[in-house]
Design an enzyme around this catalytic site. Structure first.
Site, mmCIF file in Angstrom:
data_model
loop_
_atom_site.group_PDB
_atom_site.id
_atom_site.type_symbol
_atom_site.label_atom_id
_atom_site.label_comp_id
_atom_site.label_asym_id
_atom_site.label_seq_id
_atom_site.Cartn_x
_atom_site.Cartn_y
_atom_site.Cartn_z
ATOM 1 N N GLU A 165 -11.931 10.750 6.518
ATOM 2 C CA GLU A 165 -10.363 10.348 6.304
ATOM 3 C C GLU A 165 -9.954 11.521 5.892
ATOM 4 O OE1 GLU A 165 -8.984 7.915 3.482
ATOM 5 O OE2 GLU A 165 -10.093 5.923 4.203
ATOM 6 N N TRP A 212 0.949 -1.155 -0.007
ATOM 7 C CA TRP A 212 0.071 -0.057 -0.050
ATOM 8 C C TRP A 212 0.951 1.258 -0.011
ATOM 9 C CZ3 TRP A 212 -4.807 -1.604 -0.659
ATOM 10 C CH2 TRP A 212 -5.709 -0.757 -0.996
ATOM 11 N N ASP A 213 0.327 2.324 -0.013
ATOM 12 C CA ASP A 213 1.337 3.597 0.005
ATOM 13 C C ASP A 213 1.915 3.858 1.594
ATOM 14 O OD1 ASP A 213 -1.151 4.535 0.899
ATOM 15 O OD2 ASP A 213 -1.378 6.327 -0.604
ATOM 16 N N TRP A 214 1.427 3.059 2.347
ATOM 17 C CA TRP A 214 2.116 3.358 3.539
ATOM 18 C C TRP A 214 2.968 1.738 4.135
ATOM 19 C CZ3 TRP A 214 -0.993 -0.640 5.324
ATOM 20 C CH2 TRP A 214 -2.175 -0.582 4.830
ATOM 21 N N GLU A 222 -14.278 3.582 -0.529
ATOM 22 C CA GLU A 222 -13.741 4.291 -1.568
ATOM 23 C C GLU A 222 -14.149 3.757 -2.698
ATOM 24 O OE1 GLU A 222 -9.710 6.179 -1.274
ATOM 25 O OE2 GLU A 222 -10.287 7.130 0.662
#
Ligand SMILES: *[C@@H]1O[C@H](CO)[C@@H](O)[C@H](O)[C@H]1NC(C)=O
Ligand SMILES: *[C@@H]1O[C@H](CO)[C@@H](O)[C@H](O)[C@H]1NC(C)=O
Ligand SMILES: *[C@@H]1O[C@H](CO)[C@@H](O)[C@H](O)[C@H]1NC(C)=O
Ligand SMILES: *[C@@H]1O[C@H](CO)[C@@H](O)[C@H](O)[C@H]1NC(C)=O
Ligand SMILES: *[C@@H]1O[C@H](CO)[C@@H](O)[C@H](O)[C@H]1NC(C)=O
Length: 896
Positions: free
Chosen positions: A561, A193-195, A464
């Site tokens: 969020e 994921w982006d983290w 999302e």
């Protein structure tokens, strides 16, 4: 349905001695092997290939250095887990002998004594295999063969794409991840994921056991608290039973609920047979509980969280106990209120009739290796850290897992409301028959498992995915109608339908987060404008506009969020590398850990909008960058959160407002990396978490600069009673060497209950020039505002402040800030006196590798000294603390 079967039950006198359900654990030592290289090693269950390989030293700590990359081969291979165990003939004498896996990650074939007993393809379901005919008295063996998920994802995609594509095919390159995770019913973040890193995990990630019974066993007890009348709760109890040869279960059911001064008990004869869904369930309509016998369960800071134990005992017709389940009940009501307004509708939670402003964050998986995600210490630390900063809600985000029972138990205990996503995130998903069946089983199992927890207040179909479809994130517009049909099939026809069936239509469900709530339903479950601010919830990210100005942010009904990235502190980085050259923001290593496209550039640009970064040649460049990234994001999120809280009681001209939720992204981390988290991977609070305690405080004073350079000063009171307070507003010159404000006003106020209030509004530049801060062009660089609320002479709100101009151009002097004394205040608790020769901003205390918490951190020092206390998690001496402690602030003379 019950009565007919009762008679049959009484007529049928079964065996005279009934044995209760027996569980034989098969956890512990297993043997694992890998089929290509031929690795063979001792494994542990519950566990997984990565953890096992680390334990035996075939791979190094996967959270260290580049080891995630060098161990990626683990996810490309197939793994077998074998256990040899003994079974007695007495055990096999039971009518039913099942092999139960609480969780298999993910594609597995289960072989018992060379006979294939079944397969698995969804890590979120429980698997129960009938093995009575396969087991023998004496020595037996089980092998679980796991096929690697990367290959399976590719294969399923290849099959799917013959019809049409289900995107995204692969994550952004910056994620350094694997492709086609949306084809798999597996933690979506496990392919990156982006983290977070990619760990295409495999393993028996939850407990495994043999389950033996003669008549039946209780599978789930699902409870729901409903208001019967003014004086009585109706506790709905559904008991679900395991099947047997006849698919009929009969006997006695005893319910006993421990209440304030005794127990409420009921006993019933029952019989139930498998219904059209294959479920054997007995719905006792309700157990009446007089309201005066129990206390209400409240979200954190609205009251206490009393829990009452319900014991459900299932007995044979002869009333010998066969099985028993215990459930902790919290008595509360929840509503999701969506009342029509002139423009749009409200969107907020009411608990026990009280509107609750939801304050909190988003939880990503407790660990990226699912087998480590049940760690009680980590869960408790995250939950207590949430409670301790006035949070009352966490959202369990849809790219992770349905969390462990313990996670929800702690949420119940601490009053942390849970917004529970179903596990679908940022993608389109298949809708083949098998896939939908699997999803249905997943919904069925998890809702029955977790629904009784009073903390869980909202379920959401996905994260999302409505936005991804409508805004064509993955170029799906050419085939929009097809994808829309699929969307409705999955989230509404399958998930919502199953959810409603199990919860009898009482559960609260929104189709997506974000969604427009009831408006989405009106528009056929896919709204033209899923990001609308006048309906439902909103996710908002912006890395370009002024992060410290409220005018950057939308005015939604509920923001579920929002966030910014920052870098973790050096002590945390040092747990992930031993190479000091890596501790450089421009090193290959730090770049490698940045998975958000252009993440470092965005951070730098945002910092440079507001603050100065020391020269790249400075030896403090990276430590300053880290500190500044934390200042930038924590202030941005404070500004944004306070903006949402100010709108609690107001609508703007566009009819936006009445905001009732602020859940920032994100609470926790799964590795050491630049991310949006407020608590890093080591459990250390980043600056945002300290700021969260201020911004989420029940009573705050908050100011912002609106349009036309008007300062608007508000109070927000989340408490249910009005409060008398004195507002103390001060204006300081940044370079006031004597810490004396140039202006101080005291105003007596009544803070209305559960409301935000505009207290005053004035033009900031006129005000500052009138105070002789300078002329219209420079006054905002010389002075700033500072606010607190006092009651009976004592400060009782967090300090708050407003910088009227750009801090980087302000006339803030270099100050020398240091710890002038440290003393022991108790066991592993220390008082630290921080002194300064001038005003200092964003003072940050760092104790290197020592883990613990400060009473305050990241604060403004507007007095010559301040005492801060520190409690250490480990046993340390005064001297160790002294040596570890460093103090930094915005104008740290070391850098500048
Ligand atoms: C990751 O592993 C691949 C394959 O072993 C290798 O080619 C690549 O250089 C590695 N990347 C990093 C950053 O170490
Ligand atoms: C994994 O197992 C599958 C099914 O048996 C097989 O097709 C595949 O080649 C195996 N992959 C590896 C890397 O061994
Ligand atoms: C498992 O049991 C079967 C049947 O008894 C036997 O053929 C096989 O060799 C056993 N496997 C192991 C690994 O013990
Ligand atoms: C249920 O309660 C009755 C009455 O107290 C008792 O006799 C019986 O043994 C109980 N049965 C079970 C299964 O606990
Ligand atoms: C890093 O350094 C520490 C302390 O010297 C050492 O214990 C550890 O094994 C090292 N880790 C690696 C992966 O080199």
């Amino acid at each position: 349905m019950a009565s007919l079967w009762v008679l049959m039950a009484l007529a049928a006198s079964l065996s005279s001695s009934v044995r209760c359900v027996q569980i034989y654990s098969l956890d512990g030592q297993w043997e694992a092997y890998e089929t290509n290289v031929g690795y063979k090693f001792e494994a542990n269950v519950p566990g997984g290939a990565y953890t096992d390989l680390m334990n035996v030293g075939i791979i190094q700590d996967v959270f260290f250095g580049y080891n995630d990359n060098s161990s990626r081969w683990v996810g490309y291979n197939n793994w077998s887990y074998t256990k040899i165990f003994d079974v007695t003939s007495a055990q096999l004498g039971h009518n039913q002998v099942n092999l139960v896996f609480e969780g298999l990650d993910t594609f597995a074939e289960i072989i018992v004594n060379d006979v294939s007993v079944g397969t698995a393809s969804n890590m979120f379901v429980r698997h129960i295999f009938d093995v009575r005919e396969v087991l023998q008295a004496g020595t037996n063996n089980i092998t679980v063969f796991f096929e690697n998920p990367v290959e399976v994802g590719q294969r399923l995609y290849n099959e799917q794409v013959q019809q049409y594509r289900i995107p995204p095919e692969c994550p952004d390159e910056a994620y350094r991840g694997e492709c086609h995770v949306n084809m798999l019913r597996k933690m979506q973040a496990s392919f990156s994921w982006d983290w977070g890193p990619a760990f295409p995990s495999v393993g028996i990630w939850k407990s495994v056991y043999l389950e033996l019974y003669d008549l039946s066993a209780i599978r789930y007890v699902l409870t729901d608290v409903v208001e019967k009348d003014e004086n009585t709760w109706s506790l709905k109890i559904n008991t679900y039973f395991a099947g047997n040869d006849e698919n009929i279960v009969r006997g006695t059911l005893n319910y006993s609920l421990t209440v304030e001064d005794g127990t409420i008990a009921e006993s019933t004869l029952f019989a139930a047979k498998a219904d059209q869904y294959g479920e054997i369930t007995f719905d006792m309509t309700s157990l009446d509980v007089p309201k005066d016998k129990v206390k209400l369960w409240w979200p954190n800071e609205y009251g206490s969280q009393p829990l009452y134990e319900l014991v459900v005992r299932y007995g044979s017709v002869q009333e010998d106990t066969v099985d028993e389940k215990r459930v902790k009940i919290g008595f509360r009501t929840v509503e999701l209120v969506q009342d029509d307004l002139d423009n749009g509708a409200t969107f907020y939670l009411k608990v026990n009739g009280v509107p609750i402003f939801a304050k909190g964050s988003n939880e990503i998986p407790i660990n990226i290796l699912p087998e480590l995600g049940q760690d009680k210490k980590t869960i408790r630390n995250l939950m207590e850290s949430s409670r301790d900063v006035h949070m009352n809600m966490l959202r369990v985000w849809g790219g992770g897992v349905y969390e462990s029972d313990y996670f929800y138990e702690v949420a119940d205990e601490l009053g942390i409301m849970i917004w529970q996503d179903f596990m679908f995130a940022c993608a389109l998903y298949p809708v083949g028959e098998d896939y939908l069946e699997s999803v249905k089983a997943e919904v069925n199992h998890n809702v029955k498992r977790i629904y009784s927890h009073p903390s869980i207040v909202v379920y959401s179909g996905n994260n999302e995915n409505e936005g991804a479809l409508v805004d064509s994130w993955y170029n799906t517009n050419d085939n929009y109608d097809l994808y829309k049909r699929d969307y409705v099939k999955l989230y509404i026809d399958t998930i919502k339908t199953e959810f409603d069936r199990i919860t009898d239509g009482r559960g609260i469900f929104v189709s997506s987060s974000p969604s427009n709530g009831k408006e989405t339903e009106t528009e056929g479950w896919v709204s033209k404008t899923p990001g609308s601010s006048i309906y439902g919830d909103v996710h908002y990210y912006n890395y370009v506009l002024d992060p410290w100005s409220s005018t950057t942010y939308p005015v939604p009904r509920f923001c579920s969020e929002y966030g910014y990235q920052s870098l973790p502190f050096e002590a945390t980085w040092r747990t992930a590398t031993n190479d000091s050259a890596d501790l450089d923001i421009n090193s290959a290593f730090m770049d490698y850990r940045q998975h958000h496209p252009q993440g470092n550039d965005q951070m730098q640009d945002l910092i440079l909008q507001k603050l100065n970064i020391p020269s790249k040649d400075s030896q403090f460049y990276t430590s300053a960058f880290i500190y500044l990234s934390q200042v930038l994001y924590s202030q941005a999120i404070r500004v944004e959160t306070e903006h949402y809280r100010r709108y609690r009681s107001y609508l703007n001209d566009a009819g936006e407002g009445y905001t009732m939720g602020a859940l920032y992204w994100q609470l926790n981390d799964v590795w050491v990396a630049p991310t949006w988290s407020s608590i890093d991977y080591t459990g250390r609070w980043k600056m945002l978490h300290y700021l969260a305690r201020d911004m989420f405080s029940p009573i705050i004073v908050t100011a912002h600069i609106g349009y036309n350079r008007n300062l608007q000063l508000y109070t927000v009171n989340d408490e249910l009673e009005s409060v008398q307070a004195t507002l103390v507003s001060k204006v300081f010159k940044y370079d006031s060497a004597d810490f004396k404000p140039i202006s101080e006003t005291r105003t007596d106020l009544t803070l209305n209950a559960a409301a935000s209030q505009l207290i005053e509004e004035f033009n900031i530049d006129d005000h500052l020039t009138s105070l002789n801060c300078g002329d219209q062009g420079s006054a905002d660089q010389n002075c700033f505002y500072h606010f607190v609320l006092e009651k009976d002479g004592d400060v009782f709100s967090p300090q708050n402040y407003l910088f009227p101009g750009k801090l980087k151009d302000s006339n803030l002097p270099l100050s020398t800030v240091k710890a002038t004394s440290i003393s022991e205040a108790g066991t592993n608790t220390f008082d630290i006196v921080i002194s300064s020769d001038n005003i200092a901003i964003f003072v940050w205390l760092d104790v290197d590798q020592i883990q613990g918490r400060f009473s305050h951190n990241g604060f403004l020092l507007v007095e010559s000294s301040k005492t801060v206390s520190f409690s250490s998690e480990q046993s340390i001496t005064l001297q160790e603390l002294q040596e570890a402690l460093t103090v930094t602030h915005l104008k740290d003379p070391r850098w500048l």
